[in-house]
Design a protein around this motif. Structure first.
Motif, PDB file in Angstrom:
ATOM      1  N   VAL A   1     -21.931  -7.593  -3.329  1.00  0.00           N
ATOM      2  CA  VAL A   1     -20.938  -6.682  -3.902  1.00  0.00           C
ATOM      3  C   VAL A   1     -19.530  -7.102  -3.521  1.00  0.00           C
ATOM      4  O   VAL A   1     -18.564  -6.856  -4.251  1.00  0.00           O
ATOM      5  CB  VAL A   1     -21.227  -5.223  -3.452  1.00  0.00           C
ATOM      6  N   GLU A   2     -19.402  -7.772  -2.368  1.00  0.00           N
ATOM      7  CA  GLU A   2     -18.071  -8.176  -1.899  1.00  0.00           C
ATOM      8  C   GLU A   2     -17.447  -9.248  -2.781  1.00  0.00           C
ATOM      9  O   GLU A   2     -16.242  -9.536  -2.646  1.00  0.00           O
ATOM     10  CB  GLU A   2     -18.145  -8.661  -0.441  1.00  0.00           C
ATOM     11  N   ASN A   3     -18.231  -9.850  -3.671  1.00  0.00           N
ATOM     12  CA  ASN A   3     -17.717 -10.881  -4.558  1.00  0.00           C
ATOM     13  C   ASN A   3     -17.481 -10.384  -5.987  1.00  0.00           C
ATOM     14  O   ASN A   3     -17.080 -11.165  -6.854  1.00  0.00           O
ATOM     15  CB  ASN A   3     -18.696 -12.066  -4.595  1.00  0.00           C
ATOM     16  N   THR A   4     -17.740  -9.110  -6.231  1.00  0.00           N
ATOM     17  CA  THR A   4     -17.567  -8.581  -7.587  1.00  0.00           C
ATOM     18  C   THR A   4     -16.093  -8.317  -7.872  1.00  0.00           C
ATOM     19  O   THR A   4     -15.317  -8.019  -6.961  1.00  0.00           O
ATOM     20  CB  THR A   4     -18.361  -7.280  -7.763  1.00  0.00           C
ATOM     21  N   PRO A   5     -15.682  -8.409  -9.138  1.00  0.00           N
ATOM     22  CA  PRO A   5     -14.272  -8.125  -9.473  1.00  0.00           C
ATOM     23  C   PRO A   5     -13.844  -6.725  -9.062  1.00  0.00           C
ATOM     24  O   PRO A   5     -12.708  -6.538  -8.628  1.00  0.00           O
ATOM     25  CB  PRO A   5     -14.250  -8.288 -11.003  1.00  0.00           C
ATOM     26  N   GLU A   6     -14.743  -5.743  -9.175  1.00  0.00           N
ATOM     27  CA  GLU A   6     -14.395  -4.364  -8.818  1.00  0.00           C
ATOM     28  C   GLU A   6     -14.034  -4.260  -7.341  1.00  0.00           C
ATOM     29  O   GLU A   6     -13.040  -3.625  -6.980  1.00  0.00           O
ATOM     30  CB  GLU A   6     -15.567  -3.426  -9.142  1.00  0.00           C
ATOM     31  N   PHE A   7     -14.842  -4.908  -6.483  1.00  0.00           N
ATOM     32  CA  PHE A   7     -14.549  -4.825  -5.054  1.00  0.00           C
ATOM     33  C   PHE A   7     -13.298  -5.621  -4.705  1.00  0.00           C
ATOM     34  O   PHE A   7     -12.476  -5.186  -3.895  1.00  0.00           O
ATOM     35  CB  PHE A   7     -15.734  -5.329  -4.231  1.00  0.00           C
ATOM     36  N   LEU A   8     -13.150  -6.787  -5.295  1.00  0.00           N
ATOM     37  CA  LEU A   8     -12.005  -7.634  -4.962  1.00  0.00           C
ATOM     38  C   LEU A   8     -10.684  -6.952  -5.302  1.00  0.00           C
ATOM     39  O   LEU A   8      -9.663  -7.213  -4.658  1.00  0.00           O
ATOM     40  CB  LEU A   8     -12.121  -8.973  -5.694  1.00  0.00           C
ATOM     41  N   LYS A   9     -10.678  -6.066  -6.317  1.00  0.00           N
ATOM     42  CA  LYS A   9      -9.459  -5.339  -6.684  1.00  0.00           C
ATOM     43  C   LYS A   9      -9.335  -4.004  -5.958  1.00  0.00           C
ATOM     44  O   LYS A   9      -8.341  -3.307  -6.140  1.00  0.00           O
ATOM     45  CB  LYS A   9      -9.463  -5.079  -8.200  1.00  0.00           C
ATOM     46  N   SER A  10     -10.298  -3.660  -5.135  1.00  0.00           N
ATOM     47  CA  SER A  10     -10.344  -2.315  -4.559  1.00  0.00           C
ATOM     48  C   SER A  10      -9.413  -2.169  -3.367  1.00  0.00           C
ATOM     49  O   SER A  10      -9.101  -3.150  -2.680  1.00  0.00           O
ATOM     50  CB  SER A  10     -11.764  -1.981  -4.123  1.00  0.00           C
ATOM     51  N   PRO A  11      -8.972  -0.950  -3.083  1.00  0.00           N
ATOM     52  CA  PRO A  11      -8.165  -0.721  -1.878  1.00  0.00           C
ATOM     53  C   PRO A  11      -8.940  -1.003  -0.602  1.00  0.00           C
ATOM     54  O   PRO A  11      -8.340  -1.402   0.413  1.00  0.00           O
ATOM     55  CB  PRO A  11      -7.779   0.758  -1.990  1.00  0.00           C
ATOM     56  N   VAL A  12     -10.249  -0.805  -0.615  1.00  0.00           N
ATOM     57  CA  VAL A  12     -11.052  -1.105   0.579  1.00  0.00           C
ATOM     58  C   VAL A  12     -10.965  -2.589   0.904  1.00  0.00           C
ATOM     59  O   VAL A  12     -10.804  -2.980   2.070  1.00  0.00           O
ATOM     60  CB  VAL A  12     -12.514  -0.656   0.368  1.00  0.00           C
ATOM     61  N   ASN A  13     -11.051  -3.445  -0.109  1.00  0.00           N
ATOM     62  CA  ASN A  13     -10.912  -4.875   0.134  1.00  0.00           C
ATOM     63  C   ASN A  13      -9.512  -5.213   0.634  1.00  0.00           C
ATOM     64  O   ASN A  13      -9.344  -6.077   1.500  1.00  0.00           O
ATOM     65  CB  ASN A  13     -11.212  -5.660  -1.139  1.00  0.00           C
ATOM     66  N   ALA A  14      -8.495  -4.539   0.100  1.00  0.00           N
ATOM     67  CA  ALA A  14      -7.123  -4.784   0.569  1.00  0.00           C
ATOM     68  C   ALA A  14      -7.007  -4.488   2.061  1.00  0.00           C
ATOM     69  O   ALA A  14      -6.351  -5.235   2.802  1.00  0.00           O
ATOM     70  CB  ALA A  14      -6.147  -3.924  -0.234  1.00  0.00           C
ATOM     71  N   ILE A  15      -7.651  -3.416   2.514  1.00  0.00           N
ATOM     72  CA  ILE A  15      -7.629  -3.096   3.949  1.00  0.00           C
ATOM     73  C   ILE A  15      -8.360  -4.171   4.737  1.00  0.00           C
ATOM     74  O   ILE A  15      -7.889  -4.628   5.782  1.00  0.00           O
ATOM     75  CB  ILE A  15      -8.269  -1.712   4.199  1.00  0.00           C
ATOM     76  N   HIS A  16      -9.519  -4.618   4.233  1.00  0.00           N
ATOM     77  CA  HIS A  16     -10.260  -5.664   4.941  1.00  0.00           C
ATOM     78  C   HIS A  16      -9.473  -6.969   4.992  1.00  0.00           C
ATOM     79  O   HIS A  16      -9.646  -7.761   5.931  1.00  0.00           O
ATOM     80  CB  HIS A  16     -11.613  -5.900   4.261  1.00  0.00           C
ATOM     81  N   GLN A  17      -8.613  -7.197   4.012  1.00  0.00           N
ATOM     82  CA  GLN A  17      -7.808  -8.421   3.987  1.00  0.00           C
ATOM     83  C   GLN A  17      -6.549  -8.312   4.831  1.00  0.00           C
ATOM     84  O   GLN A  17      -5.780  -9.265   4.895  1.00  0.00           O
ATOM     85  CB  GLN A  17      -7.438  -8.767   2.544  1.00  0.00           C
ATOM     86  N   GLY A  18      -6.329  -7.173   5.471  1.00  0.00           N
ATOM     87  CA  GLY A  18      -5.213  -7.060   6.411  1.00  0.00           C
ATOM     88  C   GLY A  18      -4.188  -5.991   6.122  1.00  0.00           C
ATOM     89  O   GLY A  18      -3.284  -5.771   6.940  1.00  0.00           O
ATOM     90  N   SER A  19      -4.254  -5.325   4.968  1.00  0.00           N
ATOM     91  CA  SER A  19      -3.284  -4.262   4.681  1.00  0.00           C
ATOM     92  C   SER A  19      -3.436  -3.128   5.688  1.00  0.00           C
ATOM     93  O   SER A  19      -4.550  -2.759   6.067  1.00  0.00           O
ATOM     94  CB  SER A  19      -3.500  -3.717   3.263  1.00  0.00           C
ATOM     95  N   GLU A  20      -2.308  -2.573   6.115  1.00  0.00           N
ATOM     96  CA  GLU A  20      -2.336  -1.470   7.063  1.00  0.00           C
ATOM     97  C   GLU A  20      -2.359  -0.115   6.368  1.00  0.00           C
ATOM     98  O   GLU A  20      -2.647   0.899   7.001  1.00  0.00           O
ATOM     99  CB  GLU A  20      -1.116  -1.541   7.996  1.00  0.00           C
ATOM    100  N   GLU A  21      -2.060  -0.120   5.078  1.00  0.00           N
ATOM    101  CA  GLU A  21      -2.092   1.125   4.323  1.00  0.00           C
ATOM    102  C   GLU A  21      -2.126   0.805   2.834  1.00  0.00           C
ATOM    103  O   GLU A  21      -1.481  -0.135   2.373  1.00  0.00           O
ATOM    104  CB  GLU A  21      -0.864   1.997   4.616  1.00  0.00           C
TER     105      GLU A  21
END
Length: 407
Positions: free
Chosen positions: A92-112
């Motif tokens: 699921v971590e490789n799907t377009p939906e997850f890659l565009k998700s805010p959860v993925n943004a947090i995992h990639q380093g976003s603080e908010e």
């Protein structure tokens, strides 16, 4: 020595909490007796509403160490008495939906990640935000929960309040993060420990270990139906086949034989190269019949697997199964620092010798008279006679599944 000239100094950046609140005291001091993080989440949301913070949707997203699931989401919505838990498979971590998700943004380093949802959607509006808007939500915020060793998980808050969250509400929610991080990490580590133990030693053994049965020699004598299964010609296969194909073959074989065992209440104690050891405790009255049904279903699944292999031009997989019943010592055995939770005893030896005998008599499943009599299935089996088994004093009467149902 530093002195504080006014109240503003106390509220400088990095000082926590901005304001002490009852819900923080509850998270830190009054959740010790609650084992499950989803229950804590529901009560926390109820307390937020009671405090005037207009949360309408809250989620916790956790990465897990599970053989099937990469992660899970716990979802609470206003009006729900219980949270909903969803698991997500690897990939699921490789799907377009997850890659565009805010959860993925947090995992990639976003603080908010913060999004106002009121008004008209942008032309590039993500479908996730549109779903929130369709649910009547007006603002969405996602923050990281920083666990030890850099493990990052995610909490999100949404509101349906016109205008979104107030600045006071946002401060209130930010104040929860350190306490929620500690509370969630403890529960998540408990879940992971249980999951890892269940994955590697089985559900019953894991419960024994977690309950404190961890000293060498600790255990108990239990009556059990015992099943030992081994794949034939594996050495030749592993020498000739590519490594990845061999691993795939073993996984296919273990899936076919193991799923029925677990489905019918058996416990797989170990995988031994190309073999497995499983028991069905006699504390359950149907243990022997459950074992027989597990073997039949395993044979059917192996037949399906061999059909697939034949379609790919491969030789069918052959196997041997030995079955016996008796008392076994069930507990911790090993060195001072490395233990194995397993079973030993003469009954295990008989099952092992019967599995070896399948090679000689050319029947894939052999059962002892003791098992057949306890199961009451003699009329359904072929009697093969009496055989001496290596290392055992007395010969054993041996039965086999009828050849018409053999794999």
């Amino acid at each position: 020595m530093q002195s504080f000239s006014n109240k503003a100094d106390i509220a400088e950046e990095g000082v926590w909490p901005i304001r002490r609140r009852r819900i923080l005291d509850w998270l830190v001091n009054d959740t010790r007796g609650e084992r499950f993080i989803d229950n804590i989440l529901v009560e926390m949301c109820e307390k937020l509403l009671a405090a005037g913070v207009a949360v309408a949707r809250v989620t916790l997203h956790f990465r897990t160490n599970h053989p099937q699931w990469i992660g899970a989401r716990i979802l609470w919505k206003e009006g729900l008495a219980e949270a909903k838990i969803n698991t997500f498979a690897y990939g699921v971590e490789n799907t377009p939906e997850f890659l565009k998700s805010p959860v993925n943004a947090i995992h990639q380093g976003s603080e908010e990640v913060r999004r106002q949802l009121e008004g008209t959607a942008d032309g590039d509006e993500d479908s996730f935000y549109q779903e929130l808007r369709d649910d009547g939500l007006t603002e969405y915020i996602a923050w990281p929960l920083e666990h030890t060793f850099g493990k990052r998980h995610v909490v999100t808050f949404s509101t349906s309040r016109p205008g979104g969250f107030t600045s006071e509400h946002v401060d209130f929610l930010r104040d929860l993060l350190p306490a929620l991080t500690l509370v969630s990490e403890i529960r998540l580590k408990n879940i992971m420990a249980r999951t890892l133990l269940q994955t590697y030693v089985g559900p019953h053994a894991s419960e024994q270990i977690l309950s404190g049965v961890t000293t060498r020699g600790s255990g108990a004598t239990v009556g059990a139906a015992i099943m030992i299964c081994d794949l034939r010609d594996f050495t030749a296969i592993s020498d000739l086949w590519p490594r990845d194909d061999v691993i795939h073959l073993l996984n296919d074989y273990f899936d076919a034989m193991s799923d029925p065992i677990e489905r019918h209440g058996g416990e797989i104690l170990k995988f031994m190269g190309d073999g497995l050891l499983a028991i069905f405790p006699l504390a359950k009255e149907t243990a022997c019949l459950d074992l027989l049904q597990a073997i039949r279903e395993g044979q059917a699944l192996m037949a399906q697997l061999n059909q697939q292999y034949a379609g790919n031009g491969r030789e069918p997989l052959r196997y041997g199964v030995g079955v016996h019943v008796g008392d076994v010592m069930y507990g911790n055995i090993g060195s001072r620092r490395r233990l194995d939770f397993t079973v030993i005893g003469p009954a295990v030896n008989v099952a092992s010798r019967l599995e070896t005998l399948t090679k000689e008599v050319k029947r894939p499943v052999l059962l002892s008279r003791a098992f057949v009599e306890m199961a009451g299935c003699a009329k359904d089996m072929d009697s093969l006679g009496t055989f001496p088994l290596r290392g055992l004093g007395e010969p054993v009467d041996v039965f086999a599944f009828p050849e018409r149902v053999a794999a």
